[in-house]
Design an enzyme around this catalytic site. Structure first.
Site, PDB file in Angstrom:
ATOM      1  N   SER A 120       0.828  -1.210   0.000  1.00  0.00           N
ATOM      2  CA  SER A 120       0.000   0.000   0.000  1.00  0.00           C
ATOM      3  C   SER A 120       0.860   1.256   0.000  1.00  0.00           C
ATOM      4  CB  SER A 120      -0.945   0.006   1.207  1.00  0.00           C
ATOM      5  OG  SER A 120      -0.228  -0.243   2.376  1.00  0.00           O
ATOM      6  N   HIS A 141      -3.305  -3.630  -5.627  1.00  0.00           N
ATOM      7  CA  HIS A 141      -3.537  -3.135  -4.263  1.00  0.00           C
ATOM      8  C   HIS A 141      -5.010  -3.242  -3.876  1.00  0.00           C
ATOM      9  CE1 HIS A 141      -3.768   0.465  -1.323  1.00  0.00           C
ATOM     10  NE2 HIS A 141      -3.476  -0.632  -0.665  1.00  0.00           N
ATOM     11  N   GLU A 153      -6.557  -1.372  -6.982  1.00  0.00           N
ATOM     12  CA  GLU A 153      -5.706  -0.512  -7.818  1.00  0.00           C
ATOM     13  C   GLU A 153      -4.723  -1.410  -8.567  1.00  0.00           C
ATOM     14  OE1 GLU A 153      -5.364   3.624  -5.368  1.00  0.00           O
ATOM     15  OE2 GLU A 153      -4.213   1.955  -4.601  1.00  0.00           O
ATOM     16  N   ASN A 191      -5.154   6.310  -1.684  1.00  0.00           N
ATOM     17  CA  ASN A 191      -4.546   6.894  -0.487  1.00  0.00           C
ATOM     18  C   ASN A 191      -4.096   8.328  -0.732  1.00  0.00           C
ATOM     19  OD1 ASN A 191      -5.004   4.893   1.357  1.00  0.00           O
ATOM     20  ND2 ASN A 191      -3.064   3.845   0.977  1.00  0.00           N
TER      21      ASN A 191
HETATM   22  P1  NAI Z   1      -0.620  -9.484   8.110  1.00  0.00           P
HETATM   23  O1  NAI Z   1       0.437  -9.189   9.089  1.00  0.00           O
HETATM   24  O2  NAI Z   1      -2.009  -9.766   8.554  1.00  0.00           O
HETATM   25  O3  NAI Z   1      -0.135 -10.779   7.254  1.00  0.00           O
HETATM   26  C1  NAI Z   1       1.130 -10.906   6.691  1.00  0.00           C
HETATM   27  C2  NAI Z   1       1.443 -12.396   6.571  1.00  0.00           C
HETATM   28  O4  NAI Z   1       2.625 -12.540   5.803  1.00  0.00           O
HETATM   29  C3  NAI Z   1       1.725 -13.051   7.918  1.00  0.00           C
HETATM   30  O5  NAI Z   1       0.899 -14.187   8.056  1.00  0.00           O
HETATM   31  C4  NAI Z   1       3.194 -13.431   7.861  1.00  0.00           C
HETATM   32  O6  NAI Z   1       3.488 -14.649   8.520  1.00  0.00           O
HETATM   33  C5  NAI Z   1       3.436 -13.559   6.384  1.00  0.00           C
HETATM   34  N1  NAI Z   1       4.812 -13.311   5.948  1.00  0.00           N
HETATM   35  C6  NAI Z   1       5.639 -12.330   6.363  1.00  0.00           C
HETATM   36  N2  NAI Z   1       6.800 -12.399   5.688  1.00  0.00           N
HETATM   37  C7  NAI Z   1       6.696 -13.455   4.824  1.00  0.00           C
HETATM   38  C8  NAI Z   1       7.562 -14.010   3.845  1.00  0.00           C
HETATM   39  N3  NAI Z   1       8.753 -13.502   3.608  1.00  0.00           N
HETATM   40  N4  NAI Z   1       7.124 -15.055   3.149  1.00  0.00           N
HETATM   41  C9  NAI Z   1       5.908 -15.588   3.376  1.00  0.00           C
HETATM   42  N5  NAI Z   1       5.045 -15.099   4.285  1.00  0.00           N
HETATM   43  C10 NAI Z   1       5.444 -14.037   5.000  1.00  0.00           C
HETATM   44  O7  NAI Z   1      -0.570  -8.328   7.042  1.00  0.00           O
HETATM   45  P2  NAI Z   1      -1.759  -7.776   6.103  1.00  0.00           P
HETATM   46  O8  NAI Z   1      -2.537  -6.767   6.817  1.00  0.00           O
HETATM   47  O9  NAI Z   1      -2.453  -8.931   5.478  1.00  0.00           O
HETATM   48  O10 NAI Z   1      -0.917  -6.984   4.991  1.00  0.00           O
HETATM   49  C11 NAI Z   1      -0.161  -7.660   4.006  1.00  0.00           C
HETATM   50  C12 NAI Z   1       0.266  -6.666   2.949  1.00  0.00           C
HETATM   51  O11 NAI Z   1      -0.876  -6.025   2.387  1.00  0.00           O
HETATM   52  C13 NAI Z   1       1.183  -5.545   3.430  1.00  0.00           C
HETATM   53  O12 NAI Z   1       2.072  -5.229   2.408  1.00  0.00           O
HETATM   54  C14 NAI Z   1       0.210  -4.408   3.671  1.00  0.00           C
HETATM   55  O13 NAI Z   1       0.817  -3.154   3.584  1.00  0.00           O
HETATM   56  C15 NAI Z   1      -0.754  -4.615   2.507  1.00  0.00           C
HETATM   57  N6  NAI Z   1      -2.083  -4.038   2.695  1.00  0.00           N
HETATM   58  C16 NAI Z   1      -2.728  -4.155   3.902  1.00  0.00           C
HETATM   59  C17 NAI Z   1      -3.999  -3.612   4.067  1.00  0.00           C
HETATM   60  C18 NAI Z   1      -4.728  -3.752   5.367  1.00  0.00           C
HETATM   61  O14 NAI Z   1      -5.732  -3.049   5.549  1.00  0.00           O
HETATM   62  N7  NAI Z   1      -4.320  -4.618   6.279  1.00  0.00           N
HETATM   63  C19 NAI Z   1      -4.671  -2.896   2.962  1.00  0.00           C
HETATM   64  C20 NAI Z   1      -3.934  -2.901   1.723  1.00  0.00           C
HETATM   65  C21 NAI Z   1      -2.681  -3.430   1.631  1.00  0.00           C
END
Ligand code: NAI
Length: 506
Positions: A120, A141, A153, A191
């Protein structure tokens, strides 16, 4: 038409599981992978439970349920994703981690596989720069919760193959999501467009113009927002919102349009993050806001007549009708009598400027918002010289028909005018910088941010000229480039065109 046959989603957190749910429901096979295998199992279970609940409620047929469940599986190691033709990463928001993952994936997947990032805030081009084939890397995104937020996006990195963008957009459409195609610029489209609502509200708060609750009430009632900016900060978490504000400000090299608020760091240090810590701009108990008892306005006898500075005859009549409920006389002369309470109705100017310019008696003069919202909530704006008894009479008279009255301190453009002008101006700037087509911008903002209108449609609704005038006054008073009008807005005002009028690319 969707051209992808097998999707791999890396990261099974909130976003990864939502993305898997979306595409499996659309009948595209998805494999979920996470470096913590238990995260993938949890995600699959959660998705299964969601789908079964939807089926139990009759929102999903038994066949569709079986189809979606058959489309969702787990990958226990990265190599198991070798046959995927689209890999979507939703891992931790960290540049090195995302670059490292894409480098590792390039060793595993086919030469024609597409690599998409759900980042994001990071530059898609920068993530792609770690890859041997940056042309197959794009941003994809999504918004949380993915199945319900019907927009994504599709971000074009500097070297992204246009076909990759087209294929991702087609896949999104296949799954029922609106694809907003946008270049790789700070905050992408949504954003970026969201940087006028909350930040301007913080600016208004910082200047002591009104309380958070007042600002929220006024913006909801006068412009039709479902949530006020401070309710939204509390919901999202001020730490998250502030990080976005700081990141976009830094990426635009400190452009004052995006300056974050100095009110925020002490609040973060104090743990006033919002709902998740029990206190933000509001206090929460058991998940609900602890309502502050409203202060009853003092009841006074209205002894003075009113005089109104307003050329709009329809508005004059409406105000006269409200005053008549209170048994108050509205004077009809060009000049106020020696005892009249003078109401001015500024567009963009503050009360002090209008009162000084028109040489009105400052102890007896105050401003009434008539441009944005009059029926649902009335906003009176005082100024430093105003007599307290005059204000009390004005509150009582203008609320005589039962419409709540809000009293705020002096501000160019009250509250709603300046927030509206900021949203429209930023939308114009986004269109000017070719970050989105007008129609894409408006639709994306409505879908992702829940605004009642897109920024450009908002401007056309209230009048581009009037928006430009409000900005001009804000710019005059503050002498800050934060309020400079976008050329897109200025030119359409000059040529008498709607703000949604597109422009050919260079
Ligand atoms: P989250 O923390 O809930 O999940 C991330 C997952 O990725 C975790 O289960 C973790 O174990 C895993 N992980 C971390 N490093 C890893 C790797 N190298 N290889 C494999 N798995 C790995 O995070 P969330 O909220 O789902 O966000 C994920 C992405 O999406 C981020 O880049 C965030 O900026 C983006 N994003 C999040 C939004 C939100 O509202 N939470 C909205 C739009 C984008």
């Amino acid at each position: 038409m969707n051209t992808f046959k097998q999707i791999g989603v890396i990261g099974s957190g909130a976003m990864g599981r939502g993305i898997a749910h979306l595409f499996a429901t659309a009948g595209v096979p998805v494999l979920l992978y996470d470096s913590r295998s238990e995260a993938t199992q949890e995600a699959l279970q959660a998705n299964r439970a969601l789908l079964e609940r939807a089926a139990a409620k009759g929102k999903l047929s038994r066949e569709a349920l079986a189809g979606a469940l058959a489309c969702m599986g787990a990958a226990t190691h990265l190599e198991a994703l070798a046959d995927c033709d689209l890999l979507i990463e939703a891992i931790v928001e960290n540049l090195e981690a995302k670059q490292g993952l894409f480098r590792a994936l390039e060793q595993v997947v086919r030469a024609d596989a597409v690599l998409a990032t759900n980042t994001s805030s990071l530059s898609v081009s920068l993530i792609a720069s770690a890859c041997r084939h940056p042309e197959r890397v794009a941003g994809f995104h999504f918004f949380n919760p993915v199945p319900l937020m019907k927009i994504v996006e599709v971000v074009r990195g500097e070297l992204t193959d246009p076909q990759v963008v087209q294929r991702l957009a087609a896949l999104a459409g296949h799954a029922g999501h609106f694809a907003a195609t946008t270049p790789d610029s700070p905050g992408f489209l949504v954003n970026h467009a969201g940087r006028a609502f909350g930040p301007e509200a913080l600016r208004i708060l910082g200047e002591g113009i009104a309380t958070p609750a007042q600002i929220d009430r006024i913006l909801k009632d006068s412009l039709g927002f479902r949530m006020g900016p401070f309710e939204l900060f509390d919901l999202v978490g001020l730490d998250i919102s502030h990080a976005v504000m700081e990141s976009i400000h830094a990426q635009f090299y400190q452009d004052p349009r995006y300056t974050p608020s100095a009110l925020v760091p002490p609040r973060l240090a104090s743990g006033l993050l919002g709902r998740k810590t029990g206190q933000g701009f509001y206090r929460y108990q058991d998940g609900s806001v602890v309502e502050e008892a409203p202060q009853a306005p003092p009841q006074v006898a209205i002894t003075q007549p009113f005089w109104l500075d307003c050329d709009d005859s329809v508005m004059r009549e409406r105000i006269a009708a409200v005053l008549s409920v209170a048994g108050v006389v509205l004077e009809q002369g060009d000049q106020p009598s020696a005892s009249a309470i003078c109401l001015v109705t500024p567009l963009g100017e503050d009360a002090s400027s209008v009162i000084a310019r028109k040489r009105l008696p400052s102890r007896r003069s105050l401003a009434l918002e008539t441009f944005v919202g009059f029926d649902a909530r009335r906003v009176l704006m005082r100024q430093p010289a105003l007599d307290a008894l005059v204000l009390a009479q004005a509150c009582q008279a203008l609320g005589a028909d039962g419409v709540p009255v809000e009293v705020i301190n002096d501000s160019p453009g009250f509250i709603a005018q300046r927030v509206l002008a900021g949203i429209v101006n930023l939308g114009c700037e986004i269109a000017q910088r070719r970050i989105a087509e007008p129609a894409t911008l408006d639709r994306a903002v409505q879908l992702a941010l829940g605004y009642p209108h897109g920024p450009l449609a908002f401007g056309d609704r209230y009048g581009a000229l009037q928006i430009w005038q409000i900005l001009h006054q804000l710019h005059e008073l503050y002498q800050e480039p934060r309020y400079r009008a976008s050329p897109w807005l200025r030119r359409r005002v000059q040529l008498g065109l709607p703000l949604t009028t597109p422009e050919d690319p260079a």
